[in-house]
Design a protein around this motif. Structure first.
Motif, mmCIF file in Angstrom:
data_model
loop_
_atom_site.group_PDB
_atom_site.id
_atom_site.type_symbol
_atom_site.label_atom_id
_atom_site.label_comp_id
_atom_site.label_asym_id
_atom_site.label_seq_id
_atom_site.Cartn_x
_atom_site.Cartn_y
_atom_site.Cartn_z
ATOM 1 N N ALA A 194 20.846 125.678 48.926
ATOM 2 C CA ALA A 194 20.534 125.335 50.313
ATOM 3 C C ALA A 194 21.087 123.972 50.697
ATOM 4 N N ASN A 195 21.266 123.099 49.706
ATOM 5 C CA ASN A 195 21.784 121.757 49.972
ATOM 6 C C ASN A 195 23.310 121.713 49.971
ATOM 7 N N GLY A 196 23.942 122.871 49.763
ATOM 8 C CA GLY A 196 25.400 122.935 49.852
ATOM 9 C C GLY A 196 26.139 122.618 48.573
ATOM 10 N N LEU B 12 25.703 125.826 41.308
ATOM 11 C CA LEU B 12 24.709 126.830 40.932
ATOM 12 C C LEU B 12 24.444 127.827 42.058
ATOM 13 N N ASP B 13 25.394 127.978 42.955
ATOM 14 C CA ASP B 13 25.216 128.894 44.087
ATOM 15 C C ASP B 13 25.323 130.338 43.589
ATOM 16 N N PHE B 14 24.187 130.975 43.420
ATOM 17 C CA PHE B 14 24.143 132.332 42.879
ATOM 18 C C PHE B 14 24.173 133.398 43.964
ATOM 19 N N VAL C 254 11.297 126.727 38.263
ATOM 20 C CA VAL C 254 12.732 126.843 37.987
ATOM 21 C C VAL C 254 13.496 127.306 39.225
ATOM 22 N N TYR C 255 12.947 128.281 39.936
ATOM 23 C CA TYR C 255 13.702 128.885 41.033
ATOM 24 C C TYR C 255 13.833 127.958 42.235
ATOM 25 N N LEU C 256 12.789 127.231 42.570
ATOM 26 C CA LEU C 256 12.859 126.381 43.759
ATOM 27 C C LEU C 256 13.946 125.310 43.650
ATOM 28 N N PRO C 257 14.079 124.585 42.520
ATOM 29 C CA PRO C 257 15.224 123.661 42.419
ATOM 30 C C PRO C 257 16.568 124.382 42.437
ATOM 31 N N LEU C 258 16.638 125.565 41.785
ATOM 32 C CA LEU C 258 17.878 126.332 41.806
ATOM 33 C C LEU C 258 18.246 126.728 43.229
#
Length: 536
Positions: A488-490, A494-496, A479-483
């Motif tokens: 990171a992809n801008g 979902l920028d927490f 879950v965390y890596l896609p989040l």
């Protein structure tokens, strides 16, 4: 004359029973139910309401009417992407579990061959993932009818994408999980991180027309959609096909798409993909030792005593037990118990961390102090908050994975233990992102500092909640890596952590909203632990 067929049939039966038993054992785990629920939720997400400002599947400014063909393709593609990521983490660990429980040693004493064992494990992996795909396929017509744009369910166009798109990728994922499990360098947490980037390459590179064996199978679908829109005199020059969560300012226009008819080349490519997955699953037979210490390089247990394995000679008579005048007394130290508990949880969380890990963490911190502030928020902070991912994933899982949950259940203040575990995770998060926080405070960027605080609260809460619910460290990683990648992809949606900026201010969700989600997740972790304790 009949010995060969009977032997082959008996072997197939043994492999089938082994795979079925393994499937039943894994289907009872919490991680299976959570991943299945996520797959169903993603299926609903793939077919949003007509007025929604986000889509999963579009071609230019168009989407198909929610008939069986479009609903089937959308849910099959979304499910395939999720199962190749989340499903991989669910089916991982089967070889290590057999080794840890001693089942592997029992299997090593049977006539079961290395290819036979790997075939059974591959089949079990595929059954777990295929069952999830099956539930998703049953969800698709329900979603179609709920959206209300077409009340006719056509099983052919609805189920064909699952057979030609989802199931071949299920086979690839099942084989990859087994290949990683049987390869020593990829067996542990590093393999989970590696797979995320492999999955990215598959998801992005597999959409092109030149992808090997048809990639993820989307090119034929896109060609059919383009041909349908061109026949309606729709100009698609400069407009691309999009697969993934995308924000749209205005609802898309619709067209009635009747589905695609796969050609012989497409079907051949999908069959070849399944056969390649089968070959990859059996590839570890070249080096996998089947739990045989002589082949696997394991040392046989030595008798206790001298270093060379020679046992101490038996004493002439057993020593007498010492006699104590009374029970030993423990010095009671008032206060400080929670502090010692927190220190213990932090030591457990950081156990086994190598020097090179700390060296990289220190290099990230140095970069956070020397690079320009814009690069700190955009690049250094995301790197700092992905580096400890394998440490965070231990939260909520270690008691179960190491078999000491019932022992620690006797602790008088279980809530205090969970609080200490969360604080240990928060300490790791704060330490990893300390340099960016200092830069934000020095620059008086209080909005950025607030976003940092929300992210620092969210990460350990998410890890503890998912770890407590699933009892495995792999779900948090899935879950965390896609989040993290969306940030990171801008992508600001979902920028927490406040990494994406608009006019110098964080463009993601407000920090109080992120903190509220963190509090909710922490509450879920506490409640799940309380429910389990009440059932004992």
């Amino acid at each position: 004359m009949r010995t060969g067929p009977r032997s082959a049939g008996g072997l197939a039966g043994r492999l089938g029973r082994l795979a079925l038993a393994d499937f039943r054992e894994r289907a009872r785990r919490p991680a299976y139910a959570l991943t299945l629920a996520a797959a169903v939720g993603l299926g609903c997400l793939a077919v949003p309401a007509a007025g929604a400002h986000w889509v999963i599947l579009q071609i230019g400014d168009y989407r198909g009417v929610y008939n069986s063909a479009w609903t089937g393709v959308a849910t099959a593609l979304a499910g395939a992407l999720w199962l190749t990521l989340g499903g991989f983490y669910v089916v991982r660990g089967t070889v290590a579990r057999d080794e840890a429980t001693g089942v592997g040693r029992l299997l090593a004493a049977t006539p079961l061959t290395r290819p036979g064992y790997l075939a059974a494990k591959f089949l079990s992996n595929a059954m777990v993932l295929a069952s999830m795909a099956g539930v998703l396929a049953l969800t698709a017509p329900v979603v179609q009818l709920a959206r209300g744009e077409s009340d006719t369910v056509d099983p052919g166009p609805l189920l064909l994408p699952f057979a030609l798109i989802t199931l071949p990728l299920v086979a690839v994922t099942a084989a990859a999980a087994l290949l990683f499990d049987a390869t020593p360098a990829l067996r542990k947490g590093l393999g989970n991180v590696v797979w995320f980037f492999v999955w990215l390459a598959i998801a992005l590179g597999g959409q092109g027309p030149g992808a090997p064996l048809g990639g993820i199978g989307v090119h034929g679908v896109v060609a059919s959609m383009r041909a349908d829109l061109t026949a309606r005199h729709v100009d698609l020059d400069g407009q691309e096909f999009s697969l993934g969560l995308t924000f749209v300012e205005h609802p898309l226009r619709t067209f009635d798409w009747g589905g695609f008819t796969p050609g012989a080349d497409f079907v051949t490519g999908r069959v070849a993909l399944v056969l390649a997955a089968c070959a990859a699953a059996l590839l570890p037979a070249l080096w996998f030792g089947r739990f045989d210490p002589a082949r696997g390089g394991e040392s046989r247990p030595r008798p206790e005593g001298r270093p060379g394995g020679t046992p101490h000679p038996a004493p002439a008579e057993a020593p007498t037990a010492p006699v104590f005048p009374g029970p030993p007394r423990t010095v009671v130290r008032p206060g400080g118990a929670f502090g010692r508990l927190l220190a213990g949880e932090l030591r457990i969380l950081l156990q086994g961390v190598s020097r090179w890990w700390w060296a990289v963490a220190a290099a990230i911190a140095v970069a956070g102090f020397v690079v320009p502030l814009s690069a700190v928020t955009r690049f250094v902070l995301p790197v700092a908050w992905v580096w400890p991912v394998l440490l965070w994933s231990r939260l909520g899982t270690q008691r179960h994975e190491y078999g000491v949950e019932s022992l620690l259940g006797a602790y008088p203040s279980r809530r205090g233990a969970v609080s200490a575990e969360w604080l240990a995770g928060f300490a790791v998060t704060a330490l990893a992102g300390f340099a960016p926080l200092v830069r934000l405070v020095v620059a008086a960027d209080w909005a950025g500092a607030g976003a940092w605080a929300g992210g620092a609260l969210l990460v350990p809460s998410l890890a503890l909640a998912l770890g407590t619910l699933s009892r495995t460290h792999r779900l948090f990683q899935a879950v965390y890596l896609p989040l993290w990648y969306t940030t990171a992809n801008g992508l600001p949606l979902l920028d927490f952590m406040g990494a994406v900026r608009a006019d110098g201010h964080p463009a993601g969700p407000p920090a109080p909203a992120v903190a509220a989600v963190a509090a909710l997740l922490a509450g879920v972790a506490f409640a799940a632990g309380a429910v389990r304790r009440a059932r004992r």
